[in-house]
Design a protein around this motif. Structure first.
Motif, PDB file in Angstrom:
ATOM      1  N   THR A 101      -7.353  -2.719   0.382  1.00 54.80           N
ATOM      2  CA  THR A 101      -8.442  -2.550   1.236  1.00 54.80           C
ATOM      3  C   THR A 101      -8.396  -0.938   1.647  1.00 54.80           C
ATOM      4  N   LYS A 102      -9.542  -0.241   1.971  1.00 54.63           N
ATOM      5  CA  LYS A 102      -9.504   1.005   2.438  1.00 54.63           C
ATOM      6  C   LYS A 102     -10.361   0.931   3.715  1.00 54.63           C
ATOM      7  N   ASN A 103     -10.040   1.936   4.686  1.00 54.00           N
ATOM      8  CA  ASN A 103     -10.141   1.903   6.215  1.00 54.00           C
ATOM      9  C   ASN A 103     -10.990   2.965   6.508  1.00 54.00           C
ATOM     10  N   ILE A 104     -11.986   3.051   7.023  1.00 55.02           N
ATOM     11  CA  ILE A 104     -12.827   4.349   7.572  1.00 55.02           C
ATOM     12  C   ILE A 104     -13.182   3.891   9.063  1.00 55.02           C
TER      13      ILE A 104
ATOM     14  N   ALA B 163      -5.873   4.079   8.835  1.00 57.33           N
ATOM     15  CA  ALA B 163      -7.153   4.784   8.368  1.00 57.33           C
ATOM     16  C   ALA B 163      -7.245   5.544   7.337  1.00 57.33           C
ATOM     17  N   ASP B 164      -7.763   5.410   6.120  1.00 56.87           N
ATOM     18  CA  ASP B 164      -7.763   6.506   4.836  1.00 56.87           C
ATOM     19  C   ASP B 164      -8.652   7.756   5.479  1.00 56.87           C
TER      20      ASP B 164
ATOM     21  N   LEU C 193      -6.337  10.274  16.193  1.00 53.25           N
ATOM     22  CA  LEU C 193      -5.616  10.646  15.004  1.00 53.25           C
ATOM     23  C   LEU C 193      -4.386   9.876  14.832  1.00 53.25           C
ATOM     24  N   SER C 194      -3.785   9.147  15.668  1.00 53.31           N
ATOM     25  CA  SER C 194      -2.811   8.370  15.280  1.00 53.31           C
ATOM     26  C   SER C 194      -3.160   6.963  14.298  1.00 53.31           C
ATOM     27  N   TYR C 195      -4.271   6.801  14.133  1.00 57.76           N
ATOM     28  CA  TYR C 195      -4.744   5.551  13.235  1.00 57.76           C
ATOM     29  C   TYR C 195      -5.131   6.166  11.939  1.00 57.76           C
TER      30      TYR C 195
ATOM     31  N   GLY D  42      -4.183  11.437   5.460  1.00 57.84           N
ATOM     32  CA  GLY D  42      -5.385  10.980   5.576  1.00 57.84           C
ATOM     33  C   GLY D  42      -6.247  11.936   5.780  1.00 57.84           C
ATOM     34  N   ARG D  43      -7.806  11.872   5.576  1.00 55.76           N
ATOM     35  CA  ARG D  43      -8.576  12.937   5.649  1.00 55.76           C
ATOM     36  C   ARG D  43      -9.363  12.836   7.057  1.00 55.76           C
ATOM     37  N   VAL D  44      -9.702  13.785   7.870  1.00 51.72           N
ATOM     38  CA  VAL D  44     -10.698  13.802   8.910  1.00 51.72           C
ATOM     39  C   VAL D  44     -12.030  14.614   8.296  1.00 51.72           C
ATOM     40  N   VAL D  45     -13.177  14.039   8.486  1.00 55.41           N
ATOM     41  CA  VAL D  45     -14.415  14.664   8.283  1.00 55.41           C
ATOM     42  C   VAL D  45     -15.051  14.878   9.547  1.00 55.41           C
ATOM     43  N   THR D  46     -15.173  16.019  10.017  1.00 50.05           N
ATOM     44  CA  THR D  46     -15.573  16.327  11.518  1.00 50.05           C
ATOM     45  C   THR D  46     -16.608  17.055  11.752  1.00 50.05           C
ATOM     46  N   ASN D  47     -17.496  16.916  12.756  1.00 54.06           N
ATOM     47  CA  ASN D  47     -18.537  17.819  13.125  1.00 54.06           C
ATOM     48  C   ASN D  47     -17.678  18.717  14.086  1.00 54.06           C
TER      49      ASN D  47
END
Length: 191
Positions: free
Chosen positions: A3-6, A69-70, A84-86, A91-96
Protein backbone atom coordinates in the motif's frame (compact mmCIF):
# COMPACT_ATOMS: atom_id res chain seq x y z
CA UNK A 1 2.10 -4.38 -4.25
CA UNK A 2 2.48 -2.70 -0.89
CA UNK A 3 0.00 0.00 0.00
CA UNK A 4 1.24 3.48 -0.93
CA UNK A 5 0.36 6.56 1.07
CA UNK A 6 0.03 10.17 -0.07
CA UNK A 7 -0.89 13.08 2.16
CA UNK A 8 -2.33 16.26 0.69
CA UNK A 9 -1.86 19.14 3.12
CA UNK A 10 -2.63 22.81 2.95
CA UNK A 11 -4.85 25.61 4.07
CA UNK A 12 -8.64 25.57 3.71
CA UNK A 13 -9.93 26.98 0.45
CA UNK A 14 -6.90 26.02 -1.66
CA UNK A 15 -8.46 23.12 -3.55
CA UNK A 16 -7.08 20.11 -1.70
CA UNK A 17 -10.43 18.29 -1.94
CA UNK A 18 -10.41 18.45 -5.75
CA UNK A 19 -6.78 17.32 -5.75
CA UNK A 20 -7.57 14.26 -3.60
CA UNK A 21 -10.69 13.44 -5.66
CA UNK A 22 -8.70 13.64 -8.90
CA UNK A 23 -5.87 11.53 -7.51
CA UNK A 24 -8.35 8.93 -6.22
CA UNK A 25 -10.06 8.80 -9.63
CA UNK A 26 -6.71 8.37 -11.39
CA UNK A 27 -5.60 5.54 -9.09
CA UNK A 28 -8.94 3.69 -9.30
CA UNK A 29 -8.73 3.96 -13.08
CA UNK A 30 -5.34 2.23 -12.91
CA UNK A 31 -6.92 -0.71 -11.08
CA UNK A 32 -5.92 0.06 -7.49
CA UNK A 33 -8.06 -0.24 -4.38
CA UNK A 34 -8.18 3.36 -3.12
CA UNK A 35 -9.21 4.90 0.19
CA UNK A 36 -9.44 8.69 0.57
CA UNK A 37 -9.96 10.02 4.06
CA UNK A 38 -12.20 12.77 5.27
CA UNK A 39 -10.49 16.10 5.65
CA UNK A 40 -8.90 16.50 9.06
CA UNK A 41 -8.61 19.96 10.55
CA UNK A 42 -10.46 23.13 9.73
CA UNK A 43 -11.70 23.16 6.18
CA UNK A 44 -12.77 26.80 6.42
CA UNK A 45 -10.59 29.18 4.47
CA UNK A 46 -7.35 29.64 6.37
CA UNK A 47 -7.44 26.53 8.60
CA UNK A 48 -4.97 23.66 8.28
CA UNK A 49 -6.35 20.70 6.30
CA UNK A 50 -5.04 17.23 5.47
CA UNK A 51 -6.39 14.46 3.28
CA UNK A 52 -5.01 10.92 3.19
CA UNK A 53 -4.95 8.98 -0.10
CA UNK A 54 -4.00 5.31 0.22
CA UNK A 55 -3.82 2.86 -2.67
CA UNK A 56 -2.67 -0.66 -3.38
CA UNK A 57 -3.94 -4.14 -4.12
CA UNK A 58 -6.22 -4.09 -1.06
CA UNK A 59 -6.47 -1.13 1.33
CA UNK A 60 -8.26 -1.66 4.63
CA UNK A 61 -8.05 1.76 6.28
CA UNK A 62 -7.97 5.34 4.99
CA UNK A 63 -5.69 6.49 7.81
CA UNK A 64 -1.96 7.15 7.47
CA UNK A 65 0.14 6.99 10.64
CA UNK A 66 3.36 8.85 11.44
CA UNK A 67 6.27 7.63 9.35
CA UNK A 68 4.06 5.96 6.70
CA UNK A 69 3.58 8.61 3.97
CA UNK A 70 5.46 7.95 0.74
CA UNK A 71 4.73 11.51 -0.34
CA UNK A 72 3.38 14.74 1.07
CA UNK A 73 1.83 17.12 -1.44
CA UNK A 74 1.76 20.53 0.20
CA UNK A 75 -0.05 23.67 -0.87
CA UNK A 76 2.07 25.73 1.53
CA UNK A 77 5.58 25.18 2.94
CA UNK A 78 4.76 25.53 6.63
CA UNK A 79 2.08 22.85 6.23
CA UNK A 80 4.72 20.52 4.75
CA UNK A 81 6.87 21.12 7.84
CA UNK A 82 3.88 20.65 10.18
CA UNK A 83 3.15 17.16 8.77
CA UNK A 84 6.76 16.05 8.14
CA UNK A 85 6.68 13.45 10.95
CA UNK A 86 4.24 11.45 8.79
CA UNK A 87 6.76 11.07 5.95
CA UNK A 88 8.71 7.83 5.52
CA UNK A 89 12.49 8.14 5.72
CA UNK A 90 13.59 9.30 2.27
CA UNK A 91 9.98 10.11 1.38
CA UNK A 92 9.17 12.90 -1.05
CA UNK A 93 7.65 16.33 -0.41
CA UNK A 94 6.15 18.12 -3.41
CA UNK A 95 5.45 21.65 -2.21
CA UNK A 96 4.28 25.01 -3.36
CA UNK A 97 6.72 27.72 -2.24
CA UNK A 98 3.82 30.04 -1.44
CA UNK A 99 3.76 31.41 2.09
CA UNK A 100 0.43 31.81 3.88
CA UNK A 101 0.88 33.28 7.33
CA UNK A 102 -0.94 31.41 10.10
CA UNK A 103 -2.78 33.36 12.78
CA UNK A 104 0.15 33.51 15.28
CA UNK A 105 2.29 35.14 12.56
CA UNK A 106 -0.51 37.53 11.55
CA UNK A 107 -1.01 38.65 15.17
CA UNK A 108 2.74 39.04 15.73
CA UNK A 109 2.92 36.26 18.36
CA UNK A 110 5.31 34.23 16.16
CA UNK A 111 7.53 34.58 13.12
CA UNK A 112 7.21 32.57 9.93
CA UNK A 113 10.15 30.13 9.96
CA UNK A 114 12.96 30.88 7.53
CA UNK A 115 14.69 28.28 5.35
CA UNK A 116 11.88 25.72 5.35
CA UNK A 117 13.07 23.87 2.23
CA UNK A 118 16.51 23.42 3.79
CA UNK A 119 14.96 22.28 7.08
CA UNK A 120 12.81 19.70 5.28
CA UNK A 121 15.85 18.41 3.38
CA UNK A 122 18.02 18.27 6.51
CA UNK A 123 15.28 16.11 8.10
CA UNK A 124 15.82 13.59 5.28
CA UNK A 125 12.98 14.52 2.91
CA UNK A 126 13.46 14.68 -0.85
CA UNK A 127 11.97 18.10 -1.59
CA UNK A 128 10.54 19.27 -4.90
CA UNK A 129 9.64 22.93 -4.26
CA UNK A 130 7.97 24.97 -6.99
CA UNK A 131 6.24 28.35 -7.29
CA UNK A 132 2.87 26.76 -7.98
CA UNK A 133 0.98 30.00 -7.35
CA UNK A 134 2.97 31.80 -10.07
CA UNK A 135 2.37 28.94 -12.51
CA UNK A 136 -1.35 28.81 -11.64
CA UNK A 137 -1.62 32.54 -12.34
CA UNK A 138 0.22 31.99 -15.64
CA UNK A 139 -2.38 29.31 -16.48
CA UNK A 140 -5.15 31.81 -15.78
CA UNK A 141 -6.20 31.53 -12.13
CA UNK A 142 -4.55 31.48 -8.70
CA UNK A 143 -7.13 28.82 -7.81
CA UNK A 144 -5.39 26.29 -10.08
CA UNK A 145 -2.49 25.69 -7.65
CA UNK A 146 -3.92 22.21 -7.01
CA UNK A 147 -3.52 21.18 -10.66
CA UNK A 148 0.00 22.63 -10.83
CA UNK A 149 0.90 20.51 -7.78
CA UNK A 150 -0.63 17.40 -9.36
CA UNK A 151 1.28 18.10 -12.56
CA UNK A 152 4.46 18.18 -10.50
CA UNK A 153 3.48 15.02 -8.62
CA UNK A 154 2.87 13.20 -11.92
CA UNK A 155 6.67 13.01 -12.40
CA UNK A 156 6.82 10.44 -9.61
CA UNK A 157 4.23 8.05 -11.09
CA UNK A 158 4.72 5.71 -14.00
CA UNK A 159 1.27 6.46 -15.45
CA UNK A 160 0.65 7.68 -18.99
CA UNK A 161 -0.24 11.34 -19.37
CA UNK A 162 -3.56 10.23 -20.88
CA UNK A 163 -4.59 8.69 -17.54
CA UNK A 164 -3.98 12.02 -15.80
CA UNK A 165 -5.89 13.88 -18.52
CA UNK A 166 -8.84 11.50 -18.20
CA UNK A 167 -8.96 12.06 -14.43
CA UNK A 168 -8.88 15.84 -14.95
CA UNK A 169 -11.75 15.61 -17.45
CA UNK A 170 -13.76 13.42 -15.06
CA UNK A 171 -13.30 15.66 -12.01
CA UNK A 172 -13.13 19.25 -13.28
CA UNK A 173 -16.25 21.14 -14.46
CA UNK A 174 -16.21 21.66 -18.25
CA UNK A 175 -16.02 25.46 -18.03
CA UNK A 176 -12.70 25.19 -16.08
CA UNK A 177 -11.23 22.29 -18.03
CA UNK A 178 -8.81 24.18 -20.31
CA UNK A 179 -7.49 26.30 -17.43
CA UNK A 180 -6.90 23.22 -15.29
CA UNK A 181 -5.27 21.28 -18.14
CA UNK A 182 -2.88 24.18 -18.68
CA UNK A 183 -2.09 24.40 -14.95
CA UNK A 184 -1.35 20.66 -14.86
CA UNK A 185 0.92 20.96 -17.92
CA UNK A 186 2.82 23.91 -16.41
CA UNK A 187 3.43 21.93 -13.20
CA UNK A 188 4.54 18.90 -15.19
CA UNK A 189 6.77 20.79 -17.64
CA UNK A 190 8.58 23.16 -15.30
CA UNK A 191 12.11 21.95 -14.58
Amino acid sequence: MDTKNIMIVGVGGQGSLLASKLLGHLLMGRGYDVKVSEVHGMSQRGGSVVTFVRYGEKVYSPVIDRGEADAIVSFEMLEAARWLSYLKPEGRVVTNTQRIDPMPVITGAAEYPAGLVEKLESAGAKVDALDCLGLAEEAGSAKAVNLVLLGRLSHYFDFPIEAWQEAIEACVPAKFLELNRRAFELGRETA
